[in-house]
Scaffold this active site. Structure first.
Site, PDB file in Angstrom:
ATOM      1  N   CYS A 127     -62.830  23.934  98.961  1.00  0.00           N
ATOM      2  CA  CYS A 127     -61.684  24.589  99.578  1.00  0.00           C
ATOM      3  C   CYS A 127     -61.428  25.957  98.927  1.00  0.00           C
ATOM      4  O   CYS A 127     -62.209  26.872  99.156  1.00  0.00           O
ATOM      5  CB  CYS A 127     -60.466  23.672  99.535  1.00  0.00           C
ATOM      6  SG  CYS A 127     -59.342  24.031 100.888  1.00  0.00           S
TER       7      CYS A 127
ATOM      8  N   HIS B  99     -62.565  18.859 102.037  1.00  0.00           N
ATOM      9  CA  HIS B  99     -62.460  18.115 100.768  1.00  0.00           C
ATOM     10  C   HIS B  99     -63.339  16.869 100.794  1.00  0.00           C
ATOM     11  O   HIS B  99     -62.877  15.804 101.206  1.00  0.00           O
ATOM     12  CB  HIS B  99     -61.012  17.684 100.535  1.00  0.00           C
ATOM     13  CG  HIS B  99     -60.081  18.819 100.247  1.00  0.00           C
ATOM     14  ND1 HIS B  99     -59.729  19.185  98.972  1.00  0.00           N
ATOM     15  CD2 HIS B  99     -59.443  19.670 101.077  1.00  0.00           C
ATOM     16  CE1 HIS B  99     -58.900  20.220  99.017  1.00  0.00           C
ATOM     17  NE2 HIS B  99     -58.711  20.530 100.289  1.00  0.00           N
TER      18      HIS B  99
ATOM     19  N   GLU C 255     -64.188  15.086  98.383  1.00  0.00           N
ATOM     20  CA  GLU C 255     -63.756  14.105  97.379  1.00  0.00           C
ATOM     21  C   GLU C 255     -62.863  13.018  97.971  1.00  0.00           C
ATOM     22  O   GLU C 255     -62.850  11.887  97.491  1.00  0.00           O
ATOM     23  CB  GLU C 255     -63.039  14.808  96.211  1.00  0.00           C
ATOM     24  CG  GLU C 255     -61.652  15.396  96.501  1.00  0.00           C
ATOM     25  CD  GLU C 255     -61.665  16.798  97.098  1.00  0.00           C
ATOM     26  OE1 GLU C 255     -62.705  17.169  97.699  1.00  0.00           O
ATOM     27  OE2 GLU C 255     -60.659  17.520  96.994  1.00  0.00           O
TER      28      GLU C 255
END
Ligand code: GLN
Length: 534
Positions: free
Chosen positions: A384, A510, A512
């Site tokens: 990001c 993202h 993650e």
């Protein structure tokens, strides 16, 4: 369909005892016995959601596929259960009141005085029941944020009391998590705080069914028996939870303590077969017996609080175990980093990750980190804002666009290589107005990213306002930075790569958030491989 069963998890004595981990671990065991389970978190603060909170307050803001900005515990739920959560899985006091006040303004209450009981508690109960309705869940676990005795959690506790009365104990269980401190001077484990905390619950009309005792030392059977007697619970309903080296061990520990069996018995549900945990155990074995060790620098501005980067740290654990690799994450403060000290700070580092973030603080340090990774052929992952920094760095130092920047930090820059999306320009409210949730992306089949995913179409979660500015795309391609993934609808550049570099990937989304124990994220897996190969 059989009735949905509800389990409430409350906490006593202190905060941070791990209600989230306990809830996720119990859910995992029940899921592994073939039950379909989901977990909900009720947060007692007045913010409508944690999207507007500084990460220093409550750690990272987790984003669901449907675009809800939520508490980081939802990340644990997804990582343990491997099933997505949604907006309904996280409710705050702010949201409850917002709904009730909107109803009041519409006149829905027909002139009645609107009160905490029954109007706020009814809305809480409605939000609890929504999660279980129509989605074929056998069991809903609801974690009540905060500590019993807090003023702000009282309406939640009262709602639980009412639900238990309405549904009956066999359909609605309360598990209370407390701390049993160990006094090293006398060598004793003390139960008084637990007794007091249970008393507090009783004063609010709730007799807990199961007590989970957090402790640093294994508890003597006598201690458990004493707690059972004084707190009015069955002896096998006192469960100990000793500190373990990784949260992913907690389900196995709870299995040993037969927490799942006790829960099923009390809910009048069949025990079914022993939990199927083969993959989970394989993950743990690999985690504990790594063949490689690497150090990855995580460059961010919230590094004083590790919880601010929770999902990234966990993604490294999942992908590390997959690669049989221990990943040491070195948190590097972006404000303390510059072109001069980068070589020193990164001297023992095998890979660099530049973290997401908002605002100007530490931005030049992040750009220095990108520069160092690019020039020294060190595997680089930008997430990001990290991706945006890679784009800025490339503009300034390769394309020679002096003063290139994101308009988030310099709205007068001559080269706005990262700019606000058109639809964002008129937005003034901060809460819930970013580009949020999962979006499709089509990968360039020559890219590193494509190799990592092994497929062309992906879907990943976003949380940002600014974007790669298409106006400069041709310059970038000519200069050697390519768009590796494009949004098929908006045509926005979602991924950039430098093909000449060993492993250099920046993603606007993202990754993650979608990494789980059983499905480590392919980008993290590939990034770690590149770091090992280095
Ligand atoms: N501040 C940047 C934006 O809003 C990046 C956000 C992030 O890293 N999540 O676009």
């Amino acid at each position: 369909m059989a009735e949905v069963k509800y389990i409430f998890v409350t906490g006593g004595v202190t905060s941070s005892l791990g209600k989230g981990t306990l809830s996720a671990s119990l859910a995992k065991l029940l899921q592994a016995r073939g039950y379909s389970v989901t977990i909900q978190k009720l947060d007692p603060y007045i913010n409508v959601d944690p999207g507007t909170l500084n990460p220093y307050e409550h750690g990272e803001c987790f984003v669901t596929v449907d675009g809800a900005e939520t508490d980081l515990d939802l990340g644990h739920y997804e990582r343990f259960l491997n099933v997505p959560t949604s907006q309904a899985n996280n409710v705050t006091t702010g949201r409850i009141y917002q709904t009730v006040i909107e109803k009041e303004r519409r006149g829905d209450y027909l002139g009645k005085t609107v009160q905490v009981i029954p109007h706020i508690t009814d809305e809480i109960k409605r939000r609890i029941k929504i999660v279980g309705s129509g989605k074929n869940f056998d069991i809903v676990i609801t974690e009540i944020g905060g500590t019993v005795g807090d003023i702000e959690s009282l309406p939640y506790i009262e709602s639980v009391r009412q639900l238990r009365w309405e549904m009956g104990q066999q359909n609605c269980l309360v598990i209370h998590l407390t701390l049993v401190p160990y006094l090293s001077s006398t060598g004793e484990s003390k139960t008084k705080p637990t007794q007091h905390s249970v008393k507090e619950l009783l004063e609010n009309g709730i007799q807990p069914d199961i007590l989970v005792l957090r402790t640093v030392k294994t508890l003597h059977e006598d201690v458990k028996r004493k707690v059972a007697l004084f707190c009015n619970v069955e002896e096998d309903a006192v469960v100990e939870s000793v500190d373990v080296s990784t949260i992913y061990e907690v389900p196995l520990y709870m299995l040993e303590e037969k927490l799942d069996q006790t829960v099923l018995r009390k809910l009048n549900l069949a025990q079914r077969d022993e939990p199927e945990l083969t993959d989970w155990k394989r993950f743990l074995t690999r985690l504990k017996n790594p063949k490689h060790i690497i150090s990855v620098a995580l460059v961010g501005k919230y590094v004083e609080l590790a919880d601010a980067y929770k999902s990234i740290s966990e993604a490294f654990i999942h992908a590390g175990s997959y690669n049989e690799c221990k990943v040491n994450v070195a948190f590097i403060h972006s404000e303390k980093l510059n072109d001069e000290n980068a070589a020193d700070l990164f001297k023992d580092i095998d890979g660099i990750l530049v973290a997401p973030g908002f605002g100007n603080r530490g931005i030049e340090g992040k750009i220095s980190a990108v520069k160092y990774a690019r020039l020294n052929n060190i595997p680089f992952l930008g997430i990001c804002l990290g991706m945006q920094c890679a784009v800025i760095e490339f503009a300034r130092n390769v394309l020679e666009l002096e003063g290139a920047h994101s308009t988030e930090f310099d709205d007068k820059t001559k080269y706005p290589v990262i700019d606000l999306m058109e639809e964002q320009k008129s937005i003034t409210d901060k809460g819930g107005t970013m580009r949020l949730g999962a979006y499709k992306c089509i990968l360039n089949s020559d890219s590193t990213t494509y190799k990592a995913y092994g497929r062309e179409e992906i879907e990943e979660r976003h949380r940002h306002r600014f974007e790669f500015n298409d106006r400069f795309l041709e310059d970038y391609i000519k200069g050697g930075m390519i768009p590796a993934g494009i949004n098929p609808d908006s045509k926005l550049v979602e991924i950039i790569e430098i093909p000449e570099h060993k492993w250099f990937v920046g993603v606007q989304f993202h990754p993650e958030y979608s990494s789980t124990v059983l499905n480590p994220h392919p980008l993290f897996v590939s990034f770690i491989k590149a770091c090992i190969d280095k």
